[in-house]
Structure formats: structure tokens, C-alpha cells
Design a protein around this motif. Structure first.
Motif, PDB file in Angstrom:
ATOM      1  N   ALA A   1       1.714   0.952  -2.689  1.00  0.00           N
ATOM      2  CA  ALA A   1       1.466   0.377  -1.365  1.00  0.00           C
ATOM      3  C   ALA A   1       0.027   0.616  -0.947  1.00  0.00           C
ATOM      4  O   ALA A   1      -0.624  -0.247  -0.355  1.00  0.00           O
ATOM      5  CB  ALA A   1       2.430   0.994  -0.349  1.00  0.00           C
ATOM      6  N   ALA A   2      -0.485   1.804  -1.288  1.00  0.00           N
ATOM      7  CA  ALA A   2      -1.857   2.147  -0.901  1.00  0.00           C
ATOM      8  C   ALA A   2      -2.862   1.243  -1.610  1.00  0.00           C
ATOM      9  O   ALA A   2      -3.847   0.816  -1.006  1.00  0.00           O
ATOM     10  CB  ALA A   2      -2.131   3.614  -1.226  1.00  0.00           C
ATOM     11  N   GLU A   3      -2.625   0.958  -2.873  1.00  0.00           N
ATOM     12  CA  GLU A   3      -3.543   0.062  -3.585  1.00  0.00           C
ATOM     13  C   GLU A   3      -3.605  -1.283  -2.890  1.00  0.00           C
ATOM     14  O   GLU A   3      -4.672  -1.889  -2.746  1.00  0.00           O
ATOM     15  CB  GLU A   3      -3.103  -0.110  -5.040  1.00  0.00           C
ATOM     16  N   ASP A   4      -2.477  -1.746  -2.454  1.00  0.00           N
ATOM     17  CA  ASP A   4      -2.432  -3.032  -1.759  1.00  0.00           C
ATOM     18  C   ASP A   4      -3.187  -2.965  -0.430  1.00  0.00           C
ATOM     19  O   ASP A   4      -4.063  -3.785  -0.156  1.00  0.00           O
ATOM     20  CB  ASP A   4      -0.961  -3.414  -1.519  1.00  0.00           C
ATOM     21  N   VAL A   5      -2.849  -1.980   0.374  1.00  0.00           N
ATOM     22  CA  VAL A   5      -3.421  -1.913   1.726  1.00  0.00           C
ATOM     23  C   VAL A   5      -4.904  -1.540   1.702  1.00  0.00           C
ATOM     24  O   VAL A   5      -5.730  -2.195   2.335  1.00  0.00           O
ATOM     25  CB  VAL A   5      -2.625  -0.912   2.589  1.00  0.00           C
ATOM     26  N   PHE A   6      -5.252  -0.505   0.958  1.00  0.00           N
ATOM     27  CA  PHE A   6      -6.672  -0.126   0.857  1.00  0.00           C
ATOM     28  C   PHE A   6      -7.484  -1.252   0.216  1.00  0.00           C
ATOM     29  O   PHE A   6      -8.618  -1.505   0.611  1.00  0.00           O
ATOM     30  CB  PHE A   6      -6.834   1.165   0.042  1.00  0.00           C
ATOM     31  N   GLY A   7      -6.904  -1.909  -0.770  1.00  0.00           N
ATOM     32  CA  GLY A   7      -7.627  -2.977  -1.457  1.00  0.00           C
ATOM     33  C   GLY A   7      -7.916  -4.157  -0.563  1.00  0.00           C
ATOM     34  O   GLY A   7      -8.971  -4.778  -0.652  1.00  0.00           O
ATOM     35  N   ARG A   8      -6.985  -4.487   0.305  1.00  0.00           N
ATOM     36  CA  ARG A   8      -7.185  -5.648   1.182  1.00  0.00           C
ATOM     37  C   ARG A   8      -8.023  -5.317   2.405  1.00  0.00           C
ATOM     38  O   ARG A   8      -8.800  -6.143   2.879  1.00  0.00           O
ATOM     39  CB  ARG A   8      -5.831  -6.187   1.649  1.00  0.00           C
ATOM     40  N   LEU A   9      -7.828  -4.112   2.957  1.00  0.00           N
ATOM     41  CA  LEU A   9      -8.464  -3.789   4.237  1.00  0.00           C
ATOM     42  C   LEU A   9      -9.651  -2.845   4.117  1.00  0.00           C
ATOM     43  O   LEU A   9     -10.470  -2.786   5.041  1.00  0.00           O
ATOM     44  CB  LEU A   9      -7.429  -3.175   5.177  1.00  0.00           C
TER      45      LEU A   9
ATOM     46  N   ARG B   1      -5.509  -6.456 -11.820  1.00  0.00           N
ATOM     47  CA  ARG B   1      -5.586  -5.476 -10.736  1.00  0.00           C
ATOM     48  C   ARG B   1      -6.803  -5.737  -9.853  1.00  0.00           C
ATOM     49  O   ARG B   1      -7.666  -4.866  -9.705  1.00  0.00           O
ATOM     50  CB  ARG B   1      -5.662  -4.049 -11.320  1.00  0.00           C
ATOM     51  N   PRO B   2      -6.890  -6.932  -9.276  1.00  0.00           N
ATOM     52  CA  PRO B   2      -8.091  -7.253  -8.488  1.00  0.00           C
ATOM     53  C   PRO B   2      -8.290  -6.295  -7.322  1.00  0.00           C
ATOM     54  O   PRO B   2      -9.418  -5.971  -6.978  1.00  0.00           O
ATOM     55  CB  PRO B   2      -7.831  -8.683  -7.997  1.00  0.00           C
ATOM     56  N   LEU B   3      -7.214  -5.817  -6.745  1.00  0.00           N
ATOM     57  CA  LEU B   3      -7.356  -4.926  -5.598  1.00  0.00           C
ATOM     58  C   LEU B   3      -7.888  -3.559  -6.017  1.00  0.00           C
ATOM     59  O   LEU B   3      -8.671  -2.937  -5.287  1.00  0.00           O
ATOM     60  CB  LEU B   3      -6.020  -4.785  -4.865  1.00  0.00           C
ATOM     61  N   ALA B   4      -7.478  -3.116  -7.204  1.00  0.00           N
ATOM     62  CA  ALA B   4      -8.010  -1.853  -7.702  1.00  0.00           C
ATOM     63  C   ALA B   4      -9.518  -1.970  -7.890  1.00  0.00           C
ATOM     64  O   ALA B   4     -10.282  -1.075  -7.526  1.00  0.00           O
ATOM     65  CB  ALA B   4      -7.338  -1.481  -9.025  1.00  0.00           C
ATOM     66  N   SER B   5      -9.936  -3.087  -8.440  1.00  0.00           N
ATOM     67  CA  SER B   5     -11.369  -3.300  -8.634  1.00  0.00           C
ATOM     68  C   SER B   5     -12.113  -3.282  -7.298  1.00  0.00           C
ATOM     69  O   SER B   5     -13.196  -2.709  -7.176  1.00  0.00           O
ATOM     70  CB  SER B   5     -11.597  -4.643  -9.335  1.00  0.00           C
TER      71      SER B   5
END
Lengths: 234, 234
Positions: free
Chosen positions: A30-38, A112-116
DNA sequence: GTCTATACTTGGATAGAC
DNA sequence: GTCTATCCAAGTATAGAC
């Protein structure tokens, strides 16, 4: 592999319960998603907890602070990225090794675009949590891989380029398709990049780079074989 | 040039006082510094005001909201960046035009690294304020410049590459020296990049790109003439 | 280990005197 | 146009019952 992010491994006991492991995994995803987007500061622990399907207090039960969660997330991302560049070996041909590196990095950008983006945002904002890693393990790894490049140069297999800057350029070319994908998609008139955009992108980058550093033979076959796309203009 | 960021020009009266102009300029400069180093969400209006040498309330007197200030800052940055890519013209030789583009962008990266980071952070975080600009004016400009590239290709002056991706690659290669300068400096074992790092960086990028797209003749003289560095390995 | 309620802090924005 | 004091919302983190 210790990446220099956590001072010592004793911070957390090696033996952990199944419930803890399961919940920590849910939270990290969930953190990867939220941190990655915001981004770090716009992200809230409440939102991460919501995406992980649990109340906020539970998140803080598993990760003491927001920063704690963020750093552990960074650590997992860096570990993943590490392997792509590490795979350069002197017993390979430069065309094969470099095109594999490009392919691996662009594949990661796709999967993993959000990780990047989390990694990119961390560096853009001055790398407050990653400077020790960059100055230590990463620098040492690049030094080591640079010697492989130097060897290829001595053997006349490629132009005499600065190996470190070769890596900087490869990182830039590959990560742009993750970190700036919204800009690229917008200019291309698409809503977002799809799988069909990444494979030719990898080929384009590979051809530019290989030709640009004077590796003339072999790359065409390599690129064509690895690509799902029919031979077409770069 | 309207970049599609402000809906109409009537938002602000064209006639403004000298005091207002002076204070707005001070605030904008402080904002570039603070937003550039901390990012939008970590930056505080109190800190921007402090750097501008005025109480917080004054800042809000000139810029209604934090977002208002940020968008106006973005607008000024995008305007500055715009010109570097815009300068591609069909009556030039590709080697000269492209090496000038690279040089201009890297020069901007050196002079205004924080401006570049603000733009990068905006895109990385999904371009919430720039999507209309990216899909409108930027896309149109890239389409137009792509026709220039196509013309060069038809004339046999360079390889048959995808013009748009050529721009994506050039943007990535040049901006990495601003946006990821901390990573680059760390790997090079320096505290930060200096003027002496940027000139050879521009040459390296130019050579890679020109050779990579099959522009063989002319670039050596061009690069050597424009560079303060003696001829040396890429 | 889970969850509700809440304490505490930061920071954006404004009121109103000068 | 300037400035102090203040309001208020948002968000991190915890207390304490279950």
C-alpha cells in the motif's frame, strides 16, 4: 547485502510471526502505491492504512513512524534496482551485456513504475535518506563495473567513453520512461503508456546507446531477437 | 505565449505597482529556492516568507494561496525551458541544431538546477498542474519540431529515428545532470557538481546522441569549438 | 494483535490594528 | 502596504479498552 540504509541488522529481530509478516507486506504494498503517487510529504499514514485495509493505529503498531515505513520501502526498492546494473560482467560481449541492462531496467520501469518514482523523488529532493548509500555501496559498485567497461575499451570493443557517465546516461534513458511517463504519454497523445510502448522504447535506447559508443556489430540481431516488435525504425 | 496554466490573463490586472512587483519578485526567488530544495508539500509558506525577508501574512497578501504561488512559479519555469527545445529550425544542419539544444538545456540545468527540479518533481508526481500544458502546447510544439527532424531524415542527414523519442531521450540525458546531480556527484566522489562538470557533460551527451543517430560529420568540430575542454575521451 | 477515541503539532490562511 | 495575533484544518502518533 547491506545497503547502508539501516545502521545494523539488530534493529529488528530476525524471527517474526506470520501475522506480522503478512501485515507488513500489505502495508509495504500500500505504501508503494501511496508514496509513489503522492510523494512522501503528501502521502498520509491514514491513506496507506486504508489501502492496506486496516485502521491507522495498526500501521503504527508495525511501523513506529511514517519515516520508518518510508525508509524500509526505499530499502526494498534500492535492492531491486541494484541487481539490474550489477549484472555487467567482463566475460560477456558489451553489446549483449548492455542491451540486457537496458532491457532489465526498462522492464522494471514498466512493472514497478511507482517504485521508480519513489527513488526518483528521493534523489530529486536531495537524497536525504540515500546519500550514505550513494556515496558508499553504489559508488563502489559503479567503480567496479567501470573497470569492466575499461577492459572492453582496451580490447577495442567500444569507443573510449567515460564509464561512469555511460552509466549515468543509461540510468537517465531508462528511468525516464517510468519517472516521466506522464509527460511522454501526454506528448504522444495517449492517456498512459502501455506494455506496447516499453518494448520498442528499450530497443530505441539500446540502439542509440550501442551505436553512440561505437558498438556496431551484433546489436541488431540481439535487439531483434529480444524484441516482440517487428524490425522497424528506431 | 500562453502555456495553458492560467485560464485567462484577466486574473491579474496588467497594471501593477512598483512595490508589488518588487515584492512579488523577491517572493518568487525565495519560492524557487524553497520549493526546489524541499518540494511542494515539504515547503512552507513561512519559510518562503522568511527567505524573502517578510512576515508570512505579506506573502499571502501577494499570493492568495500556496498553490497560487507554486503555479505561477511553474509557469515562469516552463516558459524558460520552452525556448531551449523551440529553437530547432529546418534551415540548420542537424549537428549544429542538436548540439546547440543539448548545450542550452545543460546550461539551464547548471544555472537553474532548482528550477529544473521543481519541474521534474511536478512530472514525477503525476503532473497535476501541468497536464493541460503537456497535452496542449508542449505536444503541439513537439509535433512541429518532429516535422523538422523528419525533413532531415528524408534528406538523408541522419538515421531514421522516431523524432518524438529523440526529444524524450534528449530531455532525459540533459535534465539528469540537474535533477539527479546529487546521485551523480556522490558516485563521482564529489560533494556537488561544479561548472567544470557540466561542459564535458554536454559534450558527452552531444557525441553520444549525434553518433547514435548517425550524424557522423561535422559534430567533432562543433563540439570542440563550443567546449572549453581540450579534446579528450568522451 | 486490533481498534476507537483523542492528544498534540504543524502549517495554511485571515482578522484587524497600524 | 505591513504586521501581530490567532483561527482552523490536517495529519502524526498514542492511550487504553477489548
Amino acid at each position: 547485502m547491506n545497503l547502508g540504509l539501516t545502521p545494523n541488522a539488530a534493529d529488528r529481530p530476525p524471527r517474526r510471526g506470520r501475522i506480522r509478516l503478512k501485515n507488513e507486506t500489505r502495508i509495504m504494498l500500500a505504501a508503494e502505491d501511496v508514496f509513489g503517487r503522492l510523494g512522501y510529504h503528501a502521502a498520509t499514514t491514514a491513506l496507506v492504512a486504508q489501502r492496506a485495509g486496516m485502521p491507522k493505529a495498526n500501521l503504527h503498531y508495525y511501523f513506529k513512524t511514517k519515516t520508518d515505513l518510508y525508509v524500509k520501502l526505499l530499502e526494498s526498492i534500492v535492492t531491486m534496482w541494484w541487481q539490474a546494473t550489477e549484472s555487467i560482467r567482463s566475460d560477456e560481449e558489451p553489446a549483449a551485456a548492455l542491451s540486457r541492462l537496458v532491457r532489465a531496467k526498462i522492464e522494471l520501469s514498466r512493472q514497478r513504475p511507482l517504485a521508480s518514482r519513489i527513488f526518483a523523488a528521493e534523489i530529486v529532493s536531495g537524497a536525504p535518506h540515500l546519500l550514505p548509500f550513494l556515496r558508499g555501496p553504489l559508488r563502489a559498485m559503479v567503480e567496479e563495473k567501470s573497470r569492466v567497461i575499461e577492459r572492453w575499451i582496451e580490447l577495442g570493443k567500444m569507443d573510449r567513453v567515460d564509464p561512469k557517465h555511460l552509466f549515468f546516461q543509461l540510468w537517465a534513458l531508462t528511468q525516464t520512461y517510468a519517472d516521466f511517463s506522464d509527460q511522454i504519454a501526454a506528448v504522444l497523445g495517449k492517456r498512459r503508456l502501455t506494455r506496447q510502448d516499453y518494448t520498442p522504447a528499450a530497443d530505441r535506447v539500446t540502439r542509440l546507446e550501442l551505436k553512440g559508443i561505437g558498438i556496431g556489430a551484433g546489436e541488431r540481431a540481439t535487439v531483434a531477437r529480444r524484441s516482440a516488435e517487428p524490425p522497424h525504425p528506431v
